[in-house]
Design a protein around this motif. Structure first.
Motif, PDB file in Angstrom:
ATOM      1  N   ARG A  26      66.450 -10.337  52.669  1.00 57.53           N
ATOM      2  CA  ARG A  26      65.769 -10.098  52.391  1.00 57.53           C
ATOM      3  C   ARG A  26      66.600 -10.156  50.343  1.00 57.53           C
ATOM      4  NH1 ARG A  26      61.195  -5.683  53.416  1.00 57.53           N
ATOM      5  NH2 ARG A  26      60.997  -6.876  55.391  1.00 57.53           N
ATOM      6  N   ARG A  27      67.351  -8.972  50.148  1.00 55.68           N
ATOM      7  CA  ARG A  27      67.549  -9.152  48.865  1.00 55.68           C
ATOM      8  C   ARG A  27      67.845 -10.537  48.641  1.00 55.68           C
ATOM      9  NH1 ARG A  27      71.294  -5.128  50.006  1.00 55.68           N
ATOM     10  NH2 ARG A  27      72.710  -5.966  49.361  1.00 55.68           N
ATOM     11  N   ASP A  28      68.910 -10.732  49.362  1.00 55.03           N
ATOM     12  CA  ASP A  28      69.612 -12.134  48.348  1.00 55.03           C
ATOM     13  C   ASP A  28      68.717 -13.906  49.232  1.00 55.03           C
ATOM     14  OD1 ASP A  28      71.726 -10.574  48.591  1.00 55.03           O
ATOM     15  OD2 ASP A  28      73.386 -11.669  49.890  1.00 55.03           O
ATOM     16  N   GLY A  29      67.263 -13.173  49.617  1.00 55.23           N
ATOM     17  CA  GLY A  29      66.312 -14.394  49.706  1.00 55.23           C
ATOM     18  C   GLY A  29      66.834 -15.389  51.120  1.00 55.23           C
ATOM     19  N   ILE A  30      67.234 -15.244  51.841  1.00 56.62           N
ATOM     20  CA  ILE A  30      68.302 -15.392  52.906  1.00 56.62           C
ATOM     21  C   ILE A  30      66.977 -15.731  53.825  1.00 56.62           C
ATOM     22  CG2 ILE A  30      69.263 -16.313  55.013  1.00 56.62           C
ATOM     23  CD1 ILE A  30      72.123 -14.963  53.010  1.00 56.62           C
ATOM     24  N   LEU A  31      65.811 -16.904  54.676  1.00 52.22           N
ATOM     25  CA  LEU A  31      65.379 -16.359  55.301  1.00 52.22           C
ATOM     26  C   LEU A  31      65.336 -17.038  57.069  1.00 52.22           C
ATOM     27  CD1 LEU A  31      62.998 -18.964  53.257  1.00 52.22           C
ATOM     28  CD2 LEU A  31      62.954 -16.810  53.206  1.00 52.22           C
ATOM     29  N   ILE A  32      64.717 -15.803  57.299  1.00 52.40           N
ATOM     30  CA  ILE A  32      64.692 -16.043  59.459  1.00 52.40           C
ATOM     31  C   ILE A  32      63.613 -16.672  59.621  1.00 52.40           C
ATOM     32  CG2 ILE A  32      64.950 -14.484  61.414  1.00 52.40           C
ATOM     33  CD1 ILE A  32      66.422 -12.560  59.423  1.00 52.40           C
ATOM     34  N   PRO A  33      63.865 -17.995  59.923  1.00 50.42           N
ATOM     35  CA  PRO A  33      62.605 -18.789  60.338  1.00 50.42           C
ATOM     36  C   PRO A  33      62.002 -18.834  60.903  1.00 50.42           C
ATOM     37  CG  PRO A  33      64.794 -19.339  61.217  1.00 50.42           C
ATOM     38  CD  PRO A  33      65.353 -17.993  60.205  1.00 50.42           C
ATOM     39  N   TYR A  34      60.680 -18.943  61.548  1.00 48.77           N
ATOM     40  CA  TYR A  34      59.812 -19.166  62.388  1.00 48.77           C
ATOM     41  C   TYR A  34      59.607 -20.165  62.967  1.00 48.77           C
ATOM     42  CZ  TYR A  34      57.715 -14.628  59.766  1.00 48.77           C
ATOM     43  OH  TYR A  34      57.050 -14.277  59.004  1.00 48.77           O
ATOM     44  N   PRO A  35      59.672 -19.844  64.241  1.00 49.42           N
ATOM     45  CA  PRO A  35      59.697 -21.233  65.813  1.00 49.42           C
ATOM     46  C   PRO A  35      58.634 -21.924  65.102  1.00 49.42           C
ATOM     47  CG  PRO A  35      59.564 -19.524  67.198  1.00 49.42           C
ATOM     48  CD  PRO A  35      59.112 -19.229  65.703  1.00 49.42           C
ATOM     49  N   ALA A  36      59.318 -23.878  64.724  1.00 47.13           N
ATOM     50  CA  ALA A  36      58.416 -24.711  64.238  1.00 47.13           C
ATOM     51  C   ALA A  36      58.195 -25.612  65.606  1.00 47.13           C
ATOM     52  CB  ALA A  36      58.972 -25.482  63.002  1.00 47.13           C
ATOM     53  N   ARG A  37      56.880 -26.416  65.838  1.00 47.95           N
ATOM     54  CA  ARG A  37      57.153 -27.439  66.461  1.00 47.95           C
ATOM     55  C   ARG A  37      56.406 -28.544  66.283  1.00 47.95           C
ATOM     56  NH1 ARG A  37      55.537 -24.212  72.055  1.00 47.95           N
ATOM     57  NH2 ARG A  37      57.739 -22.761  72.118  1.00 47.95           N
ATOM     58  N   THR A  38      56.218 -29.205  66.768  1.00 48.11           N
ATOM     59  CA  THR A  38      55.724 -30.899  66.412  1.00 48.11           C
ATOM     60  C   THR A  38      54.640 -31.113  67.744  1.00 48.11           C
ATOM     61  OG1 THR A  38      57.213 -31.429  64.453  1.00 48.11           O
ATOM     62  CG2 THR A  38      55.764 -33.146  65.846  1.00 48.11           C
ATOM     63  N   VAL A  39      53.366 -31.378  67.652  1.00 49.63           N
ATOM     64  CA  VAL A  39      52.249 -31.920  67.876  1.00 49.63           C
ATOM     65  C   VAL A  39      52.212 -32.802  68.163  1.00 49.63           C
ATOM     66  CG1 VAL A  39      50.145 -31.218  69.502  1.00 49.63           C
ATOM     67  CG2 VAL A  39      51.633 -29.609  67.902  1.00 49.63           C
ATOM     68  N   PHE A  40      51.883 -33.933  69.109  1.00 44.75           N
ATOM     69  CA  PHE A  40      51.411 -35.508  69.342  1.00 44.75           C
ATOM     70  C   PHE A  40      50.240 -35.394  70.316  1.00 44.75           C
ATOM     71  CE2 PHE A  40      56.236 -35.317  68.935  1.00 44.75           C
ATOM     72  CZ  PHE A  40      56.528 -36.556  67.809  1.00 44.75           C
ATOM     73  N   MET A  41      49.251 -35.630  69.593  1.00 50.39           N
ATOM     74  CA  MET A  41      48.024 -35.389  70.095  1.00 50.39           C
ATOM     75  C   MET A  41      47.576 -36.913  70.681  1.00 50.39           C
ATOM     76  SD  MET A  41      46.285 -33.028  69.153  1.00 50.39           S
ATOM     77  CE  MET A  41      45.380 -32.505  69.419  1.00 50.39           C
ATOM     78  N   ARG A  42      46.919 -36.740  71.559  1.00 54.16           N
ATOM     79  CA  ARG A  42      46.724 -38.233  72.467  1.00 54.16           C
ATOM     80  C   ARG A  42      45.539 -38.787  72.722  1.00 54.16           C
ATOM     81  NH1 ARG A  42      48.468 -40.172  77.782  1.00 54.16           N
ATOM     82  NH2 ARG A  42      50.409 -38.016  77.911  1.00 54.16           N
TER      83      ARG A  42
END
Length: 367
Positions: free
Chosen positions: A331-347
């Motif tokens: 947090r002090r050095d600005g290093i991010l702990i990422p959230y899960p990211a997903r790509t959704v394809f719509m039919r």
């Protein structure tokens, strides 16, 4: 025995002198015992060894019993008794002497094994089974001496034991299996009192004791787990105290894809080194290090911080404190702990939608 009773009833006056002799011997013996042991304890306190302390501890109680036997012996010698009665009393006193000496030697052997076993590296583990075997050996020797003194031949006894041994072994198969399994485990030294072990069946805890039937484990929840020795001898187990109590601790850490792996590695190592002198159980040597393993995750870069802790239970508090320190540093050095990211394809109704562009991937990841 009837002759003795009849003699005492008819001649009760003769009991006055033996009673007086017995009382004088007991009073003098108690005074001498107190004076002798007080001086011996002062002398033992000035010595560095523990042999004298163990010997005094073994002799303190039986010494008064020996005084009583001596008093009874002198009391019977001060009066005229029938020959049969004198011979019977002499045999009883001899039996009492042998029994008391056997008890003293048994106690001395147990205390010596307990003291030496805790001092010598690689010595036989000091458990209830070890003490029982030592006590059984001394008592067996004392029983042989007693039988020989009484003129009883032990050959028929051994023959009877040999004939009935097969039937006893079949009847006590499970008991003997646990007994010899516990004896094997003690001799092998692979499971010792105080070790933290985990069985393949899931049971784990500190080895609290091992007796002739079972091994007692003390779980981290402070409960006892009783495992039969035969089951323990057959199980696949992990001993976290062998070959030494020190063990490795792996802490997974995940950061975003935009982080520099070299910077992350240096940050984690610096935090672990700084915490080595402050967190109980975390060792400075061997030096903590980081590996880029398992590597590329679905939405993060995954690292593993590897350090050393003093023993098995230290890992919980070390992980707790290290994770807090790493989080504050990120947090002090600005290093991010990422959230899960997903790509959704719509039919669509008549087919699939076109795959999104690269810019839409970035927008989805940032979202």
């Amino acid at each position: 025995m009837k002759e003795i009773t009849h003699f005492l009833i008819e001649n009760w006056q003769v009991l006055v002198l033996p009673t007086a002799v017995f009382g004088v011997v007991m009073v003098a013996g108690i005074f001498a015992r107190r004076l002798l042991f007080s001086r011996l304890h002062r002398w033992a306190g000035r010595t560095k060894g523990h042999v004298d302390d163990i010997t005094l501890q073994s002799l303190h109680g039986p010494f008064l019993f020996w005084i009583a036997i001596l008093g009874l012996h002198l009391a019977t010698q001060s009066v005229e008794l029938p020959p049969k009665a004198s011979a019977l009393l002499a045999k009883i006193f001899l039996i009492l002497w042998i029994l008391s000496l056997t008890i003293v030697c048994s106690r001395l052997a147990v205390l010596a094994i307990k003291h030496k076993g805790n001092k010598l590296y690689g010595a036989l583990p000091v458990t209830t089974l070890t003490q029982t075997l030592a006590r059984l050996f001394v008592v067996s020797c004392g029983a042989l001496v007693l039988l020989n003194t009484l003129g009883i031949s032990i050959t028929p006894i051994l023959t009877a034991l040999g004939v009935g041994g097969l039937a006893v072994a079949l009847a006590l198969q499970d008991t003997l299996s646990n007994l010899f399994a516990g004896f094997y485990l003690s001799i092998a030294g692979q499971v010792r009192a105080g070790d933290y072990i985990k069985l393949s069946s899931g049971e784990e805890g500190y080895v609290a004791d091992m007796d002739w039937r079972s091994t007692t484990l003390r779980a981290l929840a402070n409960n006892y787990i009783v495992v039969p020795n035969a089951h323990l001898a057959r199980a696949i187990l992990t001993n976290y105290h062998l070959p030494e109590t020190r063990m490795s601790l792996s802490i997974p850490v995940s950061v975003g894809f935009d982080a520099d792996p070299d910077v992350i590695e240096q940050v984690l190592v610096d935090e672990a080194k700084a915490a080595a002198g402050e967190i109980p159980g975390l060792l400075a040597e061997p030096v903590p290090f980081v590996r880029f393993i398992p590597g590329f995750g679905p939405s993060s870069l995954d690292f593993t911080l590897i350090c050393q802790v003093g023993e098995f239970v230290d890992q919980y508090f070390v992980q707790h404190e290290l994770r807090k320190r790493i989080f504050r540093r990120f947090r002090r050095d600005g290093i991010l702990i990422p959230y899960p990211a997903r790509t959704v394809f719509m039919r669509e109704q008549e087919g699939f939608m076109a795959p999104p562009s690269a810019n839409s991937h970035r927008n989805a990841a940032s979202a």
